[in-house]
Write an enzyme that holds these catalytic residues in place. Structure first.
Site, PDB file in Angstrom:
ATOM      1  N   HIS A 168       0.817  -1.201   0.000  1.00  0.00           N
ATOM      2  CA  HIS A 168       0.000   0.000   0.000  1.00  0.00           C
ATOM      3  C   HIS A 168       0.857   1.260   0.000  1.00  0.00           C
ATOM      4  CE1 HIS A 168       0.425  -1.632   4.180  1.00  0.00           C
ATOM      5  NE2 HIS A 168       1.069  -0.483   4.297  1.00  0.00           N
ATOM      6  N   ARG A 265      13.180  -4.436   4.016  1.00  0.00           N
ATOM      7  CA  ARG A 265      12.139  -5.193   4.707  1.00  0.00           C
ATOM      8  C   ARG A 265      10.859  -5.010   3.901  1.00  0.00           C
ATOM      9  NH1 ARG A 265       8.129  -3.133   7.988  1.00  0.00           N
ATOM     10  NH2 ARG A 265       7.125  -4.534   9.443  1.00  0.00           N
ATOM     11  N   ASP A 267       7.346  -5.021   3.501  1.00  0.00           N
ATOM     12  CA  ASP A 267       6.236  -4.930   4.442  1.00  0.00           C
ATOM     13  C   ASP A 267       5.008  -5.646   3.889  1.00  0.00           C
ATOM     14  OD1 ASP A 267       5.029  -3.800   6.846  1.00  0.00           O
ATOM     15  OD2 ASP A 267       3.910  -2.503   5.496  1.00  0.00           O
ATOM     16  N   GLU A 309       8.458  -9.744   5.666  1.00  0.00           N
ATOM     17  CA  GLU A 309       7.664  -9.687   6.878  1.00  0.00           C
ATOM     18  C   GLU A 309       6.423 -10.538   6.614  1.00  0.00           C
ATOM     19  OE1 GLU A 309       5.083  -6.770   9.752  1.00  0.00           O
ATOM     20  OE2 GLU A 309       4.943  -6.738   7.585  1.00  0.00           O
ATOM     21  N   HIS A 380       9.502  -4.024  17.239  1.00  0.00           N
ATOM     22  CA  HIS A 380       8.698  -2.801  17.391  1.00  0.00           C
ATOM     23  C   HIS A 380       7.209  -3.100  17.424  1.00  0.00           C
ATOM     24  CE1 HIS A 380       8.423  -3.624  13.132  1.00  0.00           C
ATOM     25  NE2 HIS A 380       7.436  -2.753  13.029  1.00  0.00           N
ATOM     26  N   ASP A 381       6.803  -4.310  17.024  1.00  0.00           N
ATOM     27  CA  ASP A 381       5.391  -4.676  16.996  1.00  0.00           C
ATOM     28  C   ASP A 381       5.017  -5.471  18.253  1.00  0.00           C
ATOM     29  OD1 ASP A 381       4.324  -3.465  14.751  1.00  0.00           O
ATOM     30  OD2 ASP A 381       4.932  -5.084  13.408  1.00  0.00           O
ATOM     31  N   ARG A 500       1.301   0.164  20.837  1.00  0.00           N
ATOM     32  CA  ARG A 500       2.648  -0.358  20.619  1.00  0.00           C
ATOM     33  C   ARG A 500       3.743   0.645  20.950  1.00  0.00           C
ATOM     34  NH1 ARG A 500       1.526  -3.005  14.758  1.00  0.00           N
ATOM     35  NH2 ARG A 500       0.446  -1.010  14.575  1.00  0.00           N
TER      36      ARG A 500
END
Length: 600
Positions: A168, A265, A267, A309, A380-381, A500
């Site tokens: 996206h 990375r 996504d 990911e 981070h998640d 988060r």
């Protein structure tokens, strides 16, 4: 057919790679877009590849040659990664450069800067709603700053990774703005359906953020219907059925590689291809897209890694490394997150049982050459519990109940030492858990020396699981310094809705000097040194043990033992521990040992 022939020895290396790898790239393009579209699409793709290769700086060309000669460079035992947000770590890109010495002191060889690229105005999903792939978030710096940082990192043998959101764009990206303004070329970069079709599709599709962003479509009047938005309403899904999207992203990726990024990375790779009647996850064309991008990089910028990911059950992960399609192996991503192993480590601590991590380690073997896991204790998640439901269902008849119990323990239920917080749930439903490594492991709740010692051992235990499992073990910023949950985000209107941020504290540069931080960093250094000595890298080996809380992992020439229990356990046989230099016959509560030699 316009495939280049093998050039003479004086031709640029890109021409030799183009000739050798063209069939692999063409195969993916034909699968995605059909035979009729192949030749013009190939001509445009080859032109992009040649332009990108010719624009590549001399030091990057040299790096390409070195890594073509050593294709397994990222599977070496010394590899250690580090992941952080720029503003959380150094304030700006220049601030990150000022702290590269900290990364070097840890032995870092790979740095992932999260959400670096220019994000949409306002809410941006933590920076992952990208408004411009080729610009840095202005408050963080410029692309020139990034190029200087990348050069400094290369001097320290550290590869720079950036997020590349393939699924996206932000709704204020120039493509989306043009689509909203009525440009038919860019309108076809996105997917627009009627209200009725959106409702029908939503009935069959799962939801990523059921609480904060329910549904998979967003009504956009200027687009004349409902835009597909799998994640947040301001993140418009790209229409990968349109070959112009592929070409645009190909140019974007190669331009970023030429700015000095050595890894991407990718996504949300599981979501790329949309097909009615499916859950639109892990579909074969999603793999063909990534294989095409991999082939393109192998031609124009072969020093560069792709990392998927793919937060899916372990059984769905192997295709992201590539697949044997009959004409030979088709490589996909160099690295894939071993998310299930991370979740399993926390389940093991909550249950005081090694059953689930043993199953995940056993399922993590058999990697193809030129592939590696990216392992981690935290990131981070959130800890997404649902990702291991499939793994746990194979060994337990009631996996959901078991995970709910583990989650509640990490949320502090009963006599728990953990201080996690539910994510996207009030705690009654199974979804995710937020918290820093130290707070989840008990350091926040420790009020005496015994509790602090236990917490520090648990921190070492989950770091050992990551490092001993053979992948590119990656630390999340602050975990090496024992940073605790940061609740200050609740006072920030732009972040208060996003739980988060609890485990995304700003780096406290005084923290590495504290006794706890020195202990944690020392444990990490000892684990990394033991792995280098053992030659352990790549796929791990699961080793059976006699105790249900004792996990044994074969790493190189050695066997690593991890005690996920509050009680001492005996080893099946005594051995020499690389971590302490002592002969070990038993492990204390939450203890570990790196024993020289393979277990019988």
């Amino acid at each position: 057919m316009t495939i280049a022939t093998i050039p003479d020895s004086d031709a640029p290396p890109v021409e030799a790679r183009l000739a050798a790898i063209a069939p692999r790239l063409r195969r993916q393009l034909q699968r995605l877009y059909g035979a009729a579209a192949l030749e013009p699409l190939w001509d445009r793709s080859a032109a992009i590849l040649r332009r990108a290769a010719s624009a590549r700086a001399a030091d990057l060309v040299a790096l390409d040659s070195a890594r073509v000669a050593d294709p397994d460079w990222f599977v070496h035992p010394e590899m250690l990664g580090y992941s952080t947000y720029v503003d959380r770590f150094g304030g700006t890109v220049a601030g990150v450069e000022a702290h590269v010495d900290h990364l070097e002191s840890l032995g870092v060889r790979y740095l992932h800067l999260l959400a670096l690229l220019k994000a949409r105005a306002g809410d941006s999903d933590g920076g992952f709603a990208v408004a411009d792939y080729l610009a840095v978030e202005p408050r963080l710096g410029t692309m020139a700053d990034v190029e200087r940082l990348a050069a400094r990192l290369r001097a320290g043998r550290i590869s720079l990774c950036v997020d590349l959101a393939l699924n996206h764009t932000a709704d204020d990206h120039r493509w989306a703005q043009a689509a909203r303004a009525g440009d038919p070329f860019y309108r076809d970069f996105y997917m627009v359906v009627s209200a009725g079709e959106a409702a029908a599709r939503d009935a069959e599709l799962p939801q990523v953020f059921p609480t904060t962003a329910p549904g998979n479509f967003t009504h956009v009047p200027e687009m004349g219907g409902h835009v597909r938005t799998t994640f947040y309403p301001f993140q418009w899904d790209l229409n990968w059925r349109n070959p112009n999207v592929f070409l645009a992203m190909l140019e974007t990726m190669l331009a970023l590689a030429n700015h000095g990024f050595e890894a991407f990375r990718l996504d949300s790779t599981a979501f790329l291809w949309k097909q009615d009647g499916t859950d639109c996850r892990n579909l074969p064309p999603s793999h063909y897209i990534v294989r095409a991008l991999r082939a393109a990089l192998d031609i124009a910028a072969p020093a560069t890694l792709l990392k998927a990911e793919a937060i899916v059950p372990t059984a769905f992960v192997p295709p992201y490394f590539g697949a044997d399609e009959g004409d030979g192996f088709e490589p996909e991503c160099h690295l894939v997150y071993n998310n299930s192993l991370m979740v399993a480590g926390w389940v093991a601590l909550a249950e005081q049982s090694a059953q689930l991590p043993h199953a995940i380690v056993a399922a993590s073997g058999g990697l193809p050459r030129g592939a590696n896991w990216l392992s981690y204790a935290r990131c981070h998640d959130d800890i997404g519990w649902g990702a291991v439901l499939g793994d746990l269902a194979a060994i337990d008849a009631a996996p959901t109940e078991r995970l709910v119990a583990a989650a509640r323990f990490l949320h502090g239920a009963g006599d728990s030492w953990a201080r996690g917080v539910p994510f996207q749930s009030d705690g009654a439903a199974l979804h995710g858990t937020n918290g820093t490594l130290a707070s989840l492991a008990g350091l926040e709740a420790a009020h005496d020396d015994a509790a602090r010692e236990a917490a520090l051992r648990r921190i070492a235990l989950v770091n050992a699981l990551s490092i001993a499992s053979g992948g590119l073990a990656t630390l999340y910023m602050g975990d090496e310094a024992g940073l605790l949950n940061d609740r200050s985000y609740l006072a920030d209107p732009d972040r208060a809705h996003e739980g988060r941020w609890l485990h995304r504290p700003a780096m406290d540069w005084d923290a590495p000097a504290t006794p706890d931080a020195r202990r944690i960093a020392g444990d990490i250094a000892a684990l990394r040194a033991a792995r280098i000595a053992s030659g352990g890298a790549g796929a791990p080996r699961a080793v059976a043990t006699a105790h249900p809380a004792l996990l044994a992992i074969g790493c190189g020439t050695d066997t690593v033992f991890l005690n996920f229990s509050a009680a001492a356990v005996s080893l099946d046989a005594a051995g020499h521990d690389r971590l302490t230099g002592a002969t070990i016959a038993a492990l204390p509560a939450w203890g570990m040992a790196w024993i020289e030699g393979e277990a019988a």
